[in-house]
Design a protein around this motif. Structure first.
Motif, PDB file in Angstrom:
ATOM      1  N   TYR A  64       0.842  -1.183   0.000  1.00 40.90           N
ATOM      2  CA  TYR A  64       0.000   0.000   0.000  1.00 40.90           C
ATOM      3  C   TYR A  64       0.881   1.238   0.000  1.00 40.90           C
ATOM      4  O   TYR A  64       1.837   1.340   0.766  1.00 40.90           O
ATOM      5  CB  TYR A  64      -0.910   0.017   1.241  1.00 40.90           C
ATOM      6  CG  TYR A  64      -1.769   1.243   1.314  1.00 40.90           C
ATOM      7  CD1 TYR A  64      -2.908   1.347   0.538  1.00 40.90           C
ATOM      8  CD2 TYR A  64      -1.421   2.303   2.141  1.00 40.90           C
ATOM      9  CE1 TYR A  64      -3.689   2.484   0.577  1.00 40.90           C
ATOM     10  CE2 TYR A  64      -2.206   3.443   2.197  1.00 40.90           C
ATOM     11  CZ  TYR A  64      -3.344   3.528   1.412  1.00 40.90           C
ATOM     12  OH  TYR A  64      -4.108   4.651   1.449  1.00 40.90           O
ATOM     13  N   VAL A  65       0.537   2.180  -0.881  1.00 42.16           N
ATOM     14  CA  VAL A  65       1.204   3.472  -0.954  1.00 42.16           C
ATOM     15  C   VAL A  65       0.103   4.515  -0.851  1.00 42.16           C
ATOM     16  O   VAL A  65      -0.916   4.411  -1.548  1.00 42.16           O
ATOM     17  CB  VAL A  65       1.969   3.635  -2.287  1.00 42.16           C
ATOM     18  CG1 VAL A  65       2.647   4.987  -2.367  1.00 42.16           C
ATOM     19  CG2 VAL A  65       2.968   2.517  -2.470  1.00 42.16           C
ATOM     20  N   THR A  66       0.262   5.524   0.007  1.00 46.21           N
ATOM     21  CA  THR A  66      -0.836   6.459   0.271  1.00 46.21           C
ATOM     22  C   THR A  66      -1.362   7.137  -0.986  1.00 46.21           C
ATOM     23  O   THR A  66      -2.562   7.226  -1.180  1.00 46.21           O
ATOM     24  CB  THR A  66      -0.414   7.533   1.288  1.00 46.21           C
ATOM     25  OG1 THR A  66       0.746   8.196   0.803  1.00 46.21           O
ATOM     26  CG2 THR A  66      -0.167   6.926   2.649  1.00 46.21           C
ATOM     27  N   GLY A 104      -1.469  14.813   0.713  1.00 40.51           N
ATOM     28  CA  GLY A 104      -1.430  15.654   1.893  1.00 40.51           C
ATOM     29  C   GLY A 104      -2.676  15.596   2.768  1.00 40.51           C
ATOM     30  O   GLY A 104      -2.807  16.389   3.689  1.00 40.51           O
ATOM     31  N   THR A 105      -3.599  14.677   2.463  1.00 40.98           N
ATOM     32  CA  THR A 105      -4.827  14.568   3.260  1.00 40.98           C
ATOM     33  C   THR A 105      -5.069  13.122   3.652  1.00 40.98           C
ATOM     34  O   THR A 105      -4.339  12.229   3.245  1.00 40.98           O
ATOM     35  CB  THR A 105      -6.059  15.066   2.471  1.00 40.98           C
ATOM     36  OG1 THR A 105      -6.332  14.132   1.418  1.00 40.98           O
ATOM     37  CG2 THR A 105      -5.838  16.444   1.892  1.00 40.98           C
TER      38      THR A 105
END
Length: 174
Positions: A64-66, A104-105
């Motif tokens: 998983y990568v954001t 960024g969220t």
């Protein structure tokens, strides 16, 4: 091995040869040495015991990568394809954007990037020299992001020259 019958004995070349043979994907264990009673006149007997591993390997990864979401990678290799310690590898990557976050969220992305890639590669060790190997093959890739949709077809070729353990010079063309 980095020596031939008639060469002057070198313990350094013996251990170097063992490392190189052990580094082949098909080899599980390589023991190369000189038995205690191996000195005959001015010659030395070298004993090499090599155990092969399983020729086929299937592996998978899930991550998983954001900003990319869930990603999976599958790979299937044949470590002695047509003999000669050649390695044939089929691999695929899928990153559909599932659970990707906006940069960024901590909110889910409304239009996440997608990536799908499939490739075939063949690795040929010992090309002209025992320290030189070649890896090459075709690939295809589908990518969708904020700039558009792309379908790529191509190939890559890599020459790897081994200077020492963990020290290589690599030339890649894609």
């Amino acid at each position: 091995l980095p020596f031939r019958p008639g060469d002057v004995y070198s313990a350094r070349k013996l251990s170097e040869g063992q490392r190189e043979v052990q580094g082949l994907p098909i080899v599980r264990l390589a023991l190369i040495g000189v038995p205690d009673s191996a000195v005959v006149d001015s010659g030395v007997v070298v004993l090499a015991r090599v155990t092969e591993g399983k020729p086929r390997l299937i592996s998978g990864e899930l991550g998983y990568v954001t900003d990319g979401g869930l990603q999976t990678q599958l790979s299937a290799s044949h470590n002695n394809f047509l003999g000669g310690a050649r390695t044939l590898t089929l691999s695929g990557v899928a990153r559909p954007g599932t659970l990707a976050l906006e940069p960024g969220t901590f909110t889910l992305a409304t239009d996440p990037d997608e990536l799908y890639r499939a490739s075939v590669s063949l690795q040929q060790p010992y090309v002209f020299d025992r320290r030189l190997s070649f890896v090459g093959g075709p690939f295809t890739e589908y990518r969708r992001d904020q700039t558009g949709r792309y379908q790529l077809f191509g190939g890559n070729a890599t020459l790897i020259f081994s200077l020492a353990p963990l020290r290589n010079i690599t030339l890649l063309y894609e």
